[in-house]
Design an enzyme around this catalytic site. Structure first.
Site, short mmCIF file in Angstrom:
data_model
loop_
_atom_site.label_atom_id
_atom_site.label_comp_id
_atom_site.label_asym_id
_atom_site.label_seq_id
_atom_site.Cartn_x
_atom_site.Cartn_y
_atom_site.Cartn_z
N ARG A 85 -5.18 -9.83 -10.65
CA ARG A 85 -5.60 -9.26 -9.82
C ARG A 85 -6.87 -8.38 -11.11
NH1 ARG A 85 -3.86 -6.82 -5.27
NH2 ARG A 85 -2.85 -5.15 -6.61
N LYS A 187 -9.92 -4.43 -7.67
CA LYS A 187 -9.24 -2.53 -7.15
C LYS A 187 -10.10 -2.41 -8.67
CE LYS A 187 -4.97 -0.85 -6.77
NZ LYS A 187 -4.48 -0.49 -5.34
N GLU A 223 -9.15 -3.30 6.25
CA GLU A 223 -8.17 -2.65 6.09
C GLU A 223 -7.92 -1.68 6.28
OE1 GLU A 223 -7.18 -3.78 1.93
OE2 GLU A 223 -9.58 -3.18 1.04
C1 PLP Z 1 -7.31 -0.77 -0.37
C2 PLP Z 1 -6.22 -1.57 -0.71
N1 PLP Z 1 -5.94 -2.71 0.30
C3 PLP Z 1 -4.80 -2.68 0.15
C4 PLP Z 1 -3.66 -3.09 -0.84
C5 PLP Z 1 -2.44 -3.38 -0.66
O1 PLP Z 1 -2.26 -4.05 -2.15
P1 PLP Z 1 -0.81 -4.55 -2.79
O2 PLP Z 1 -0.03 -5.31 -1.31
O3 PLP Z 1 -1.21 -5.72 -3.42
O4 PLP Z 1 -0.19 -3.40 -3.57
C6 PLP Z 1 -4.33 -1.87 -1.66
C7 PLP Z 1 -2.93 -1.43 -2.14
O5 PLP Z 1 -2.92 -1.55 -3.66
C8 PLP Z 1 -5.12 -1.28 -1.05
O6 PLP Z 1 -5.29 -0.25 -1.82
#
Ligand code: PLP
Length: 344
Positions: A85, A187, A223
């Site tokens: 990612r 991210k 989300e």
């Molecule tokens: C905006 C956002 N959505 C979803 C997630 C969940 O992602 P992950 O399960 O890869 O931690 C996160 C956390 O990292 C996040 O910051």
């Protein structure tokens, strides 16, 4: 900041905070290649005041955890997915991706070097790892691409729910976090910068976080501030939003598989904020949040309560139990999910 000492920490009362641990991994990219990289005791970064990371937001990061097993060993959870990612985030921002195999080795090195800070199994805490990639190219024009720094630092974090799973309340926002076609799937700090003000407004109004709706119609759930959303329909189906502007959560993809295992016939689909009645249960899922029951969502002043505002619902509890059992090594998960960190 003074360096943390493991003997000074109370692992049972840790929250989600930064502690300056003895070691982090540091690698730099110059003249077209990544340098060898090494563990470093220096927690400050040095860069030009003109580094494009500081002006134009050319930076991306990850969040992952190392879990102490009952036998004293340590597991990383699906680190390859975080490495991939980060590469996708780097591609989106025209940054130099850090190699996947080196990312995973570096994560293991950081955990091993700071192993005294991995909270004990019984505490329910974990060592949170924060990989970070920044473009340090000095430039005031709108491009970088020559110099990069990659870091993985770590900090111990406490159990998200020291007293068991507790539902919390959420509220929709008129603000958008990310645009379709924007950087929502990456991210990158800019997405989080955009969520600070709506997040603060939600907290000030007594909610634990925001439910973002799609940026076009403001109808479909995207989300939450730092987690993906799921609902369990009254017929027992696991549903989670499908959108081009949400973070592809590694916890979400793991729970899709666990939900399949548990016969919940999971799907990624559009979920209208006007259709919350179809759900018997709802939750948030992410590395930090693990699984957090969503007790209620307030939209345009109307509060919708799911299963309960005080009790965790049964399907949510079962998903949580299976996910955490795999993470802490109590149960075998699918191949490659729990990755052992060699400690000597
Ligand atoms: C905006 C956002 N959505 C979803 C997630 C969940 O992602 P992950 O399960 O890869 O931690 C996160 C956390 O990292 C996040 O910051």
């Amino acid at each position: 900041m003074t360096k943390a000492k493991a003997e000074d920490l109370d692992f049972d009362t840790l929250g989600f905070a930064y502690h300056d641990l003895p070691y982090r991994y540091h690698a730099e990219y110059h003249n077209g290649q990544w340098g060898p990289g090494e563990l470093s005791t220096e927690s400050n970064l040095s860069m030009s005041e003109a580094a494009v990371a500081l002006h134009y937001g050319l930076q991306a990061f990850e969040g992952m955890k190392a879990y102490r097993r009952q036998d004293g060993g340590i597991n990383l959870f699906r680190p390859i997915e975080n490495a991939k990612r980060l590469q996708r985030s780097a591609d989106r921002l025209l940054m130099e991706p850090f190699p996947v195999d080196r990312f995973v080795e570096a994560a293991k090195e950081v955990v091993k070097a700071n192993q005294d800070f991995v909270p004990p199994y019984e505490s329910g805490g974990a060592l949170y790892l924060r990989p970070l990639l920044i473009d340090t190219t000095p430039n005031i024009g709108l491009h970088g691409g020559q110099d990069f720094t990659f870091v993985i630092f770590a900090t111990p974090v406490g159990a998200y729910y020291p007293g068991g799973l507790t539902p919390t309340s959420f509220v929709t926002s008129d603000f958008d976090r990310a645009a379709h076609g924007g950087t929502g799937q990456a991210k990158v700090g800019g997405n989080y910068a955009a969520s600070m003000l709506p997040g603060k407004k939600a907290h000030d109004a007594g909610y634990s976080d925001v439910v973002y709706l799609d940026p076009i119609h403001h109808e479909y759930i995207e989300e939450l501030g730092s987690a993906n959303f799921f609902g369990i329909t009254k017929e027992g189906q696991f549903q989670t939003p499908k959108s081009p502007s949400i973070l592809p959560s590694i916890t979400k993809f793991s729970l899709l598989e666990i939900a399949r295992e548990q016969g919940l016939n999971p799907i990624e689909t559009s979920i209208s904020i006007n259709d919350l009645d179809q759900f018997a249960e709802a939750g948030a899922m992410g590395t930090a949040a693990v699984i957090s029951p969503v007790g209620s969502i307030t939209h345009h002043g109307q509060k919708h309560v799911f299963y309960s505002e005080t009790e965790v619902a049964p399907v949510t509890q079962k998903l949580y139990d299976r996910l955490t059992a795999i993470q802490y090594g109590d149960e075998e998960g699918p191949a490659g999910w729990a990755v052992d960190v060699p400690l000597d």
